[in-house]
Design a protein around this motif. Sequence first.
Motif, PDB file in Angstrom:
ATOM      1  N   VAL A 136      13.391   0.959   8.282  1.00 18.41           N
ATOM      2  CA  VAL A 136      13.236   0.689   8.780  1.00 18.41           C
ATOM      3  C   VAL A 136      12.895  -0.633   8.845  1.00 18.41           C
ATOM      4  CG1 VAL A 136       9.615   0.207   8.823  1.00 18.41           C
ATOM      5  CG2 VAL A 136      11.256   2.949   7.459  1.00 18.41           C
ATOM      6  N   ILE A 137      12.364  -0.810  10.718  1.00 18.19           N
ATOM      7  CA  ILE A 137      12.766  -2.275  10.980  1.00 18.19           C
ATOM      8  C   ILE A 137      11.105  -2.448  11.159  1.00 18.19           C
ATOM      9  CG2 ILE A 137      13.737  -3.186  13.109  1.00 18.19           C
ATOM     10  CD1 ILE A 137      15.720  -0.966  13.482  1.00 18.19           C
ATOM     11  N   THR A 138      11.182  -4.235  10.547  1.00 14.29           N
ATOM     12  CA  THR A 138       9.471  -4.531  10.377  1.00 14.29           C
ATOM     13  C   THR A 138      10.140  -6.590  10.620  1.00 14.29           C
ATOM     14  OG1 THR A 138      11.334  -5.900   7.814  1.00 14.29           O
ATOM     15  CG2 THR A 138       9.952  -3.568   7.959  1.00 14.29           C
ATOM     16  N   SER A 139       8.711  -6.446  10.673  1.00 14.61           N
ATOM     17  CA  SER A 139       8.893  -8.332  11.464  1.00 14.61           C
ATOM     18  C   SER A 139       9.228  -9.308  10.087  1.00 14.61           C
ATOM     19  CB  SER A 139       7.332  -8.187  12.187  1.00 14.61           C
ATOM     20  OG  SER A 139       6.611  -7.976  11.428  1.00 14.61           O
ATOM     21  N   GLY A 140       8.933  -8.843   9.604  1.00 15.04           N
ATOM     22  CA  GLY A 140       9.127  -9.863   7.794  1.00 15.04           C
ATOM     23  C   GLY A 140      10.157 -10.440   7.393  1.00 15.04           C
ATOM     24  N   GLN A 141      10.171 -10.520   6.635  1.00 16.36           N
ATOM     25  CA  GLN A 141      11.520 -11.908   6.314  1.00 16.36           C
ATOM     26  C   GLN A 141      12.562 -11.708   5.528  1.00 16.36           C
ATOM     27  OE1 GLN A 141      11.304 -15.048   8.505  1.00 16.36           O
ATOM     28  NE2 GLN A 141       9.382 -13.912   9.085  1.00 16.36           N
ATOM     29  N   ARG A 142      12.159 -11.162   4.113  1.00 21.63           N
ATOM     30  CA  ARG A 142      13.015 -10.161   3.425  1.00 21.63           C
ATOM     31  C   ARG A 142      13.293  -8.856   3.547  1.00 21.63           C
ATOM     32  NH1 ARG A 142      10.557 -12.328  -1.943  1.00 21.63           N
ATOM     33  NH2 ARG A 142      12.547 -12.284  -2.543  1.00 21.63           N
ATOM     34  N   GLU A 143      14.566  -8.341   2.935  1.00 16.54           N
ATOM     35  CA  GLU A 143      14.600  -6.794   3.047  1.00 16.54           C
ATOM     36  C   GLU A 143      13.805  -6.429   1.950  1.00 16.54           C
ATOM     37  OE1 GLU A 143      18.985  -6.915   2.221  1.00 16.54           O
ATOM     38  OE2 GLU A 143      19.066  -7.883   4.823  1.00 16.54           O
ATOM     39  N   SER A 144      14.032  -4.915   1.638  1.00 16.16           N
ATOM     40  CA  SER A 144      12.832  -4.721   0.976  1.00 16.16           C
ATOM     41  C   SER A 144      13.274  -2.778   0.366  1.00 16.16           C
ATOM     42  CB  SER A 144      11.611  -4.363   1.129  1.00 16.16           C
ATOM     43  OG  SER A 144      10.936  -4.026   2.260  1.00 16.16           O
ATOM     44  N   LEU A 145      12.997  -2.221  -0.849  1.00 17.66           N
ATOM     45  CA  LEU A 145      13.082  -1.124  -0.413  1.00 17.66           C
ATOM     46  C   LEU A 145      11.992  -0.762  -1.310  1.00 17.66           C
ATOM     47  CD1 LEU A 145      15.129   1.662  -0.769  1.00 17.66           C
ATOM     48  CD2 LEU A 145      16.268   0.372  -2.970  1.00 17.66           C
TER      49      LEU A 145
END
Length: 204
Positions: A99-108
């Motif tokens: 999922v492409i996000t507008s956040g600052q960090r990668e997640s799972l």
Amino acid sequence: MGQSRDYTAIAVVERVESAGEWSAATFTYARAVVQRLRFLERVELGTPYPEVVERVVKVTRSSALAGRCHLIVDGTGVGRPVVDLLRVAKPGCLVMPAVITSGQRESLCDGYYGIPKRDLIVGLQVLLQQGNLHIAGGLKYGPALAAEMAAMEVRVSSAGREQFGAWREGTHDDLVFAVALACWAAKRMRPEESGEAKNRLPGG
């Protein structure tokens, strides 16, 4: 993934490792890693999702890729149902939804990789600037990819966040993000203890 207004794009990136320069300090050759864009395709607008899945599976099961690839899929928005269809279709490789996000960090989370849009675009730019992304000559959609890259812009929101995209009316960014996702995944491949290169993503 797209359908009526946005294209679905398919990109195949090959990760190649070779011996780099000799280091007298470590008494070994440095590892040189490059990525090669070998295949790029746009699926026609309006193509039903089952047909999109059929096309993707045909690519992953091709003689060049069968048993030798991982499939990272943009599950943002309408992409999630397509992820389920792909899994049912058994593409012959590990399906890695993102999922492409507008956040600052990668997640799972729940089996989906959350990837900041900034990481994708900046990562692609760095690869190009360093000469670590080789684009095969003669790709039908090579010129369209170059045009999309040139149209990518960054805007700063009122909250101070960077927003990346092709803002001009009539422009698309499907090819850029297909390649960027493939490169993001390929950078996370690593050799296994057996010495064979095997594709893995963090948490995979």
